[in-house]
Design an enzyme around this catalytic site. Structure first.
Site, PDB file in Angstrom:
ATOM      1  N   PRO A 169       0.842  -1.157   0.297  1.00 42.52           N
ATOM      2  CA  PRO A 169      -0.019   0.081  -0.300  1.00 42.52           C
ATOM      3  C   PRO A 169       1.189   1.769   0.138  1.00 42.52           C
ATOM      4  O   PRO A 169       1.644   1.110   0.663  1.00 42.52           O
ATOM      5  CB  PRO A 169      -0.576  -0.060   1.038  1.00 42.52           C
ATOM      6  N   LEU A 233       5.635   3.837   1.643  1.00 35.25           N
ATOM      7  CA  LEU A 233       5.209   2.274   1.833  1.00 35.25           C
ATOM      8  C   LEU A 233       4.036   3.043   3.118  1.00 35.25           C
ATOM      9  O   LEU A 233       4.651   4.049   3.729  1.00 35.25           O
ATOM     10  CB  LEU A 233       5.777   1.428   2.554  1.00 35.25           C
ATOM     11  N   HIS A 234       2.664   2.859   2.918  1.00 33.74           N
ATOM     12  CA  HIS A 234       1.648   3.416   4.263  1.00 33.74           C
ATOM     13  C   HIS A 234       2.043   2.879   4.781  1.00 33.74           C
ATOM     14  O   HIS A 234       2.388   1.037   5.348  1.00 33.74           O
ATOM     15  CB  HIS A 234       0.385   2.650   4.003  1.00 33.74           C
ATOM     16  N   PRO A 235       2.080   3.283   6.748  1.00 32.28           N
ATOM     17  CA  PRO A 235       2.953   2.781   7.980  1.00 32.28           C
ATOM     18  C   PRO A 235       2.235   1.231   8.274  1.00 32.28           C
ATOM     19  O   PRO A 235       2.166   0.098   8.731  1.00 32.28           O
ATOM     20  CB  PRO A 235       2.168   3.576   8.311  1.00 32.28           C
ATOM     21  N   GLY A 237       1.874  -0.588   6.015  1.00 28.27           N
ATOM     22  CA  GLY A 237       1.695  -2.106   5.534  1.00 28.27           C
ATOM     23  C   GLY A 237       3.482  -2.847   5.563  1.00 28.27           C
ATOM     24  O   GLY A 237       4.466  -3.148   5.099  1.00 28.27           O
TER      25      GLY A 237
END
Lengths: 352, 256, 256, 352
Positions: A169, A233-235, A237
């Protein structure tokens, strides 16, 4: 939690309520599980077909696993495999590319970052649907949940591509707004990112990509927030991403065309769990010498696939039929199981 | 060789050595000082018939860009359509190229700053018509098309919004200083730094999008005169300030 | 609404139901049968003033390509220069696009095959002038430009050398059959198969290069008439046979 | 020929006559050694500077090795390393790329092969200048000549890129005419391939590439002979190419912009010789147990670099000071040497 209580196995229809919980709990855009009972049931049925099918690889198979804590009899995580990204059609990504433009007269040389719409990952096998109950996130459970897939692919290699990819993500705020989408996709596709995701649903992204520009995107022309989001990156993920990074996946080349998140890829044979994988015989005379270390251990069944964490001697060539891991996997004498050290670096051997 | 403007007592003539001093202070239709030193082509001077003092000028080039490549953006369109979603979007695209190589050019269109605006238009119109007549009389050295570059708009701070939205991302220094230093060559140096593949206009800032292809202040009088002489926008813009390239087909001249 | 041609006893009028039967057998300036069924725009018919029998026709479209994207190649230039080697080569490029989206169009220019060639040119000229007058009278529904596609050349075997050199590498079946089956939509289907990035003309066969932008036999009479009416090559060609797109700026009409 | 007679070492000025022979013998376009005494002398001097320089890596270093048969006192081959492809400027290649264009209405879906001009390999370390006397081509000599370079790079990694590439000659007839050049380069650069090579000489190809189209080349538009030449190897390049392939270099992604020959590339750490490389101590009490197998063996010196073929136990952790390979390499007690099995696959261990 005792690592010996964890069991990874193919999803079954009885897991539907658990999957519903997972789909509801996993944040927007993170899990690829639809938050919809009918669709989840269809996913389970498709997975059961994939595990059971005798002929290999039409390429449309999707395999779904669940992780069970047998001490509580509860499903605590999910992970999946899609046999072929794009289902034999195009699977789009942006590839990061750098070109140097120089003017000697002006005394300027710039390294330009461009995004190049490509189908490079079409047909790659995709790792999908990773979700772990937060209570289990800090132990070895996520390792089993993510990496056992690689041993499954290794054993049934004729059903998969030798190259593996996984989407991760990208940055988005709590309303699901993505700075990358706002700067790129939205200009071609007149809607919000959550809307766009909903419209495409489970569909092939090729449909959307046909609406995107086919010439490279020059990153310096994007707003700063979008530039910054490229490959970020979304945290939420981080955990599954870090596991793949330690496996040796490359995270620098491809990004998602929607949210700019990193799409990692690697050659199966070069991944850490696969390089350290070895087949063990189950035989009565197996000796138990050597220092024990934690391993991923999987049986050699397809529809009856089982994966567990087990302590074995690192030098073991075989296991006794009464070894507790053999019993948990249900492997009979004369059959084989595959194992791979959980922390193959010697210095890490002491970790759980 | 010289024609006398009936109404105004104007005369069109060629270059005279003494013109250099006066013309050195003028600015052309792209907003820069005239290229008096190594300029290709023929000068036409509109002068006061009595005193022979220059009031306006232009330079007629037979075939541009044969020594130094000339760059411009071609302004195109791409439709992105998806019937199932009811989507049908037309995107404007920019592609760097040398599309005008070998074409004929009207360059260094300029007027005495002392001339009032309406007189400027009249003077330039007469001069352009004289240039067209010259081509009609001797078409051999000219191509099918006659093009002219016009300045793009500037903001209050004197910067071109198109430059801020595009070129500035690839060349950080001052474009006006570079123009002053390198003259016409500046934009071929710049081109080496710019994207070589199709750009989508919608990726630029709204100000840059709005400025693209618009006629800026230094080109207003020239644009009016050119329009009156049958020139129009030719789907190309300048690579620095986004000012438009106008053209007219010379084949039509013989039909007039 | 109808004008009578002084010399020939011709009349320009609108569509009549009984025209369909006769016009169904004619071929237009791109060499294909007229689009009588779902054609956008207005028909203009040049008819014998006495009998009202159609002798020539055209279809005037206000804004093309708004439902079905229209594709063409923009013909550009790129200079590859290396001063140290004395190299300065101008390459012709082709870029697929929808540059004409929203422009006005002259379509289905056709004549009765019984009309002798010179009469065809005269008839079409009168018809095109009538169309231009109509636009001048009611400019609201029209864009700045009026374009028209012309057929490219064919070889003795009836194949287009441009197609053989380009399209045939990306679509193996017969383009004429596809045109017959899909009508105007055929070329937007084809576009999905063609290269999307800039092509260099020099990569095509010499025959294809020579054919690019040339006017083929089915368009000869129309081309002569269009030239007489101020149309000219607009640096675009058709994606199948490489025939040219000609245009004229409508802004100029008011100057006539 | 006894493998123990072979020694690889940095080129010295005394080798000039031998290099002249090599440059004259190596076919057109195959070796990157100029057939010109003055230029060869300059190459030797540049190499000596590179080996001797104390500070690491300006990136312009080129290292040249020669292979000596000590039984005859003769140089029988050469190989080289350029620290950084393009010398910090652009190094151009064509990347093979495949895009799918489909028209559902026409019922056609084509996988189009395009060549994409790129700088991907800029800054990679290049393996160059491979030449072996035909009399030595069939033994282990070419292995030593090619692969010892990798152990040199491994030991002095701070001077090199972690990614390694090597150009390989493409198809050309005996007059040096290349079908790929004829179809591509010639259209932009009005001369024969041999002429173009001469004009560019040792120069950076960026100069030429600036004359090439910056949009992809659509392979279907090329004449058949040129299509067929894409990624094809000239027969004279087969031996060095096959050694690199066995090392694990990827040969499918990049081709030379001039002759279309395959340019291979790989991550140093994943190459076979590097994966199997291990450092051995020289110490008096070293035991000699285990089955002996042929290894590449190199000392740890830079300017005094030496590489030989040696028989050692595969399990050896150390070697005795009087081991004949230690003596040949001149490694002293307490110092280290690096070794890597010549044929790491067990089944191949019996080969010379």
């Amino acid at each position: 939690m005792n690592p010996r209580d964890l069991l990874l196995r193919p999803v079954a229809l009885a897991d539907l309520p658990a999957l519903e919980r997972i789909a509801a709990a996993s944040e927007h855009g993170i899990s690829s599980l639809p938050n919809d009972q009918t669709k989840l049931r269809a996913r389970i049925e498709r997975s059961a077909e994939a595990f059971a099918s005798l002929d290999d690889a039409s390429g449309e198979e999707t395999y779904l696993f669940v992780l069970e804590d047998r001490s509580r009899g509860e499903v605590v995580g999910s992970s999946g495999i899609a046999a072929s990204a794009g289902f034999h059609d195009r699977f789009y990504s942006y590839r990061n590319e750098f070109v140097v433009h120089a003017s000697p007269a002006l005394g300027v040389s710039n390294r330009l970052h461009t995004l190049h719409l490509c189908h490079d990952l079409s047909g790659y096998t995709l790792l999908t649907s990773f979700y772990i109950d937060p209570a289990y996130a800090h132990g070895p459970a996520p390792q089993l949940l993510s990496r056992a897939r690689l041993l499954f692919i290794l054993q049934f290699a004729e059903r998969f591509n030798e190259r593996i990819a996984a989407e991760n993500p990208g940055l988005a705020d709590q309303a699901g707004q993505s700075p990358f989408w706002d700067a790129v996709g939205r200009r071609f596709f007149d809607m919000d990112y959550p809307q766009a995701e909903a419209v495409t649903g489970g569909r092939n992204k090729a449909f959307i990509a046909d609406l995107m520009p086919h010439s490279p995107i020059y990153v310096p022309l994007l707003p700063e927030a979008a530039q910054w989001a490229i490959g970020q990156l979304h945290p939420v993920g981080e955990l599954p991403f870090s596991i793949l990074q330690e496996e040796g996946f490359d995270a620098d080349t491809y990004i998602d065309i929607f949210d700019g998140g990193p799409t990692v890829e690697a050659n199966l044979a070069l991944l850490r769990s696969v390089r350290h994988a070895r087949a063990l015989e189950v035989q009565a005379e197996a000796a138990g010498f050597g220092l024990p270390a934690w391993h991923l251990a999987v049986n050699a069944e397809r529809a009856g696939f089982r994966a567990v964490l087990a302590e074995l001697p690192t030098t073991a060539q075989a296991l006794a039929p009464d070894h507790e891991a053999v019993l948990r996997l249900g492997v009979l004498p004369g059959e084989r199981l595959w194992v791979s050290a959980l922390w193959p670096d010697a210095s890490e051997r002491s970790r759980p | 060789m010289s024609q006398v403007g009936a109404a105004q007592g104007w005369q069109v003539r060629g270059w005279q050595v003494e013109d250099a001093q006066l013309l050195g202070a003028w600015r052309n239709q792209t907003g820069v000082a005239l290229n008096l030193t190594d300029a290709e082509g023929k000068w036409l001077i509109l002068a006061d018939a009595a005193s022979s003092v220059p009031l306006a000028c232009l330079r007629l080039v037979g075939n541009l860009g044969l020594a130094l490549p000339r760059f411009s953006y071609h302004v195109g369109r791409v439709v992105h359509a998806a019937a199932e979603l009811g989507l049908f979007r037309t995107q404007t695209t920019l592609l760097l190229g040398n599309d005008h190589s070998g074409e004929s050019e009207l360059a260094d269109l300029a007027c005495s700053p002392d001339l009032p605006p309406q007189m400027q238009v009249a003077a330039l119109t007469q001069l352009i018509e004289a240039a067209l007549q010259r081509i009609r009389a001797q078409p051999a050295g000219f191509s099918e098309r006659l093009m002219v570059e016009l300045a793009g708009p500037l903001d209050e701070a004197g910067r071109a919004p198109f430059w801020q939205g595009l070129g500035a991302h690839f060349y950080a220094a001052d474009p006006q200083a570079a123009q002053a230093k390198f003259g016409d060559a500046w934009r071929s140096h710049l081109a080496a730094l710019l994207p070589r593949q199709t750009l989508y206009l919608s990726f630029l800032s709204p100000d840059a999008q709005a400025a693209m292809g618009q006629v800026g202040a230094p080109a207003q009088a020239a644009a009016e005169a050119l329009k009156a002489c049958g020139f129009g926008y030719a789907q190309h813009v300048r690579i620095d300030d986004g000012g438009p390239v106008w053209e007219r087909r010379l084949g039509e001249i013989n039909r007039l």
